[in-house]
Design an enzyme around this catalytic site. Structure first.
Site, PDB file in Angstrom:
ATOM      1  N   ASP A 153      50.015  47.258  42.558  1.00  0.00           N
ATOM      2  CA  ASP A 153      49.024  47.626  41.542  1.00  0.00           C
ATOM      3  C   ASP A 153      48.147  48.783  42.012  1.00  0.00           C
ATOM      4  O   ASP A 153      48.096  49.100  43.208  1.00  0.00           O
ATOM      5  CB  ASP A 153      48.153  46.418  41.189  1.00  0.00           C
ATOM      6  N   GLU A 172      46.391  43.157  44.118  1.00  0.00           N
ATOM      7  CA  GLU A 172      45.570  43.306  45.328  1.00  0.00           C
ATOM      8  C   GLU A 172      44.213  43.911  44.990  1.00  0.00           C
ATOM      9  O   GLU A 172      43.197  43.579  45.606  1.00  0.00           O
ATOM     10  CB  GLU A 172      46.306  44.195  46.344  1.00  0.00           C
TER      11      GLU A 172
HETATM   12 ZN    ZN Z   1      45.243  49.419  48.545  1.00  0.00          ZN
END
Ligand code: ZN
Length: 383
Positions: free
Chosen positions: A82, A144
């Site tokens: 992401d 994340e």
């Molecule tokens: Zn990162």
């Protein structure tokens, strides 16, 4: 064996063209499945055994665990799929189209951190036909940048397992073996509103919040006096009062007030311990001020990280890069992978200075050194 896997730059171009923003703000949040799909296809083509792991409780999000070889031990190369949200208005070029200029590759995720995933696959190519003694695992995670739900799902599932793990967050190819944790907490006070002319008619939430701020400030000072770690530029745990909302009128007793703050613990401090200490200090204030007081976490938090094992992966990374291992100011998935029993470091191409910024780029001169280091790591851990 298929030889159709594109070269590193072609892979990166496709990954950049597949938007995969993650955000706790629902209207910005996107699926990461297009990125997972690309990685799956390329790794499958190289003979990796691929497991797409849907992230529980999330729609359209998945992790990918791709394994070459089998058995215990081995090496994990890990990257998140992401990116943060971006404002295309602030970019010189389209953030979702990779462009090369000034010896740099521009695009959202070039350094943070689709670039690492493309380079990890490129480095793996030359091992695809070799019998590995221990497995090489390429791990791609979801979310994340927002909830870390991908890493949490892996921790929950107890996989992958290997001897060592490298998380390729942008560190300018310097090994990182510690970072602070990150917690976001809130305190909500429910008092009783009433006419300001008679204080006995209500319970003032702002007065109670004043007490809370005093307690938290005292706690912050204690933390600073008790905990130091000279590896960090800011060498003590920090607490920042980020926002406060409460009340509506000068002539009404304030009925409600909420404070949000963050806390960045040093390695060795636990999030549970801090939350317990905060509750212990704040809860008596409810009774003292005659209000309802509730402390909660805005997200589960990122634990602090330290790899205490300096002889294994840390030593090897220092030798291969010529840099002493460092401490950094940003949180990563490292504590989750370390929790699975792996000797874990953070080390990847590109600079954190360009991450989360308009005109994010990966300098071309980072590419060959990254491939060289990763190949040496794979040779050491898997052949
Ligand atoms: Zn990162």
């Amino acid at each position: 064996m298929s030889r159709t896997t594109p070269n590193a730059l072609a892979m990166l171009r496709e990954l950049i063209a597949a938007p995969s923003i993650s955000s706790t703000t629902p209207q910005w949040d996107q699926s990461n499945l297009a990125v997972i799909e690309h990685l799956h296809t390329w790794l499958d083509g190289l003979g990796f055994n691929c497991e797409v792991m849907p992230v529980p409780g999330e729609k359209n999000k998945a992790n990918l665990i791709a394994t070459l070889g089998s058995g215990s031990g081995g090496l994990v190369l890990s990257g998140h799929t992401d990116t943060v949200p971006c404002d295309p208005e602030l970019w010189l070029s389209d953030p979702f189209r990779m462009v090369e200029r000034d010896q740099r590759l521009y695009g959202l995720g070039t350094c943070d951190m689709k670039g690492f995933l493309a380079l990890a696959i490129e480095a793996a190519k030359e091992f695809a036909d070799q019998p590995l003694k221990q497995p090489l695992i390429i791990l791609a995670t979801a979310d994340e940048e927002s909830s870390m739900s991908g890493a949490r799902a892996l921790a929950e599932a107890g996989k992958p397992k290997a001897r060592a793990a490298i998380i390729g967050e942008p560190s300018s190819l310097r090994p990182v073996r510690m970072h602070k944790g990150m917690m976001m907490e809130a305190v909500r006070i429910e008092g009783r509103a009433g006419h300001s002319s008679d204080p006995s008619l209500g319970a003032n939430a702002l007065d109670a919040m004043h007490g809370v701020l005093n307690e938290l400030s005292a706690f912050r000072q204690e933390l600073k006096e008790r905990h130091r770690n000279s590896h960090f530029r800011v060498d003590y745990p920090t607490m920042n009062f980020g926002c406060i909302h409460g009340g509506d009128n000068p002539n009404r007793i304030c009925g409600q007030c909420e404070l949000e703050f963050d806390l960045r613990p040093l390695p060795g401090m636990t999030m549970e311990g801090l939350r317990d200490a905060i509750s212990e200090r704040l809860l008596p204030l409810g009774e003292r001020f005659g209000v309802k007081l509730e402390a909660r976490s805005l997200f589960p938090g990122i634990p602090p990280f330290e790899n205490p094992e300096t002889q294994g992966l840390v030593a090897l990374a220092e030798k291969l890069t010529g840099h002493t291992s460092e401490a950094v100011a940003f949180g990563t998935e490292a504590p989750f992978l370390q929790g699975l029993g792996m000797d874990t470091i953070v080390m990847g191409p590109g600079s954190i200075d360009q991450a989360h910024q308009p005109d994010e780029f990966l300098a071309l001169d980072q590419i060959q050194p990254t491939l060289d280091i990763l190949k040496q790591m794979i040779t050491r851990y898997c052949l």
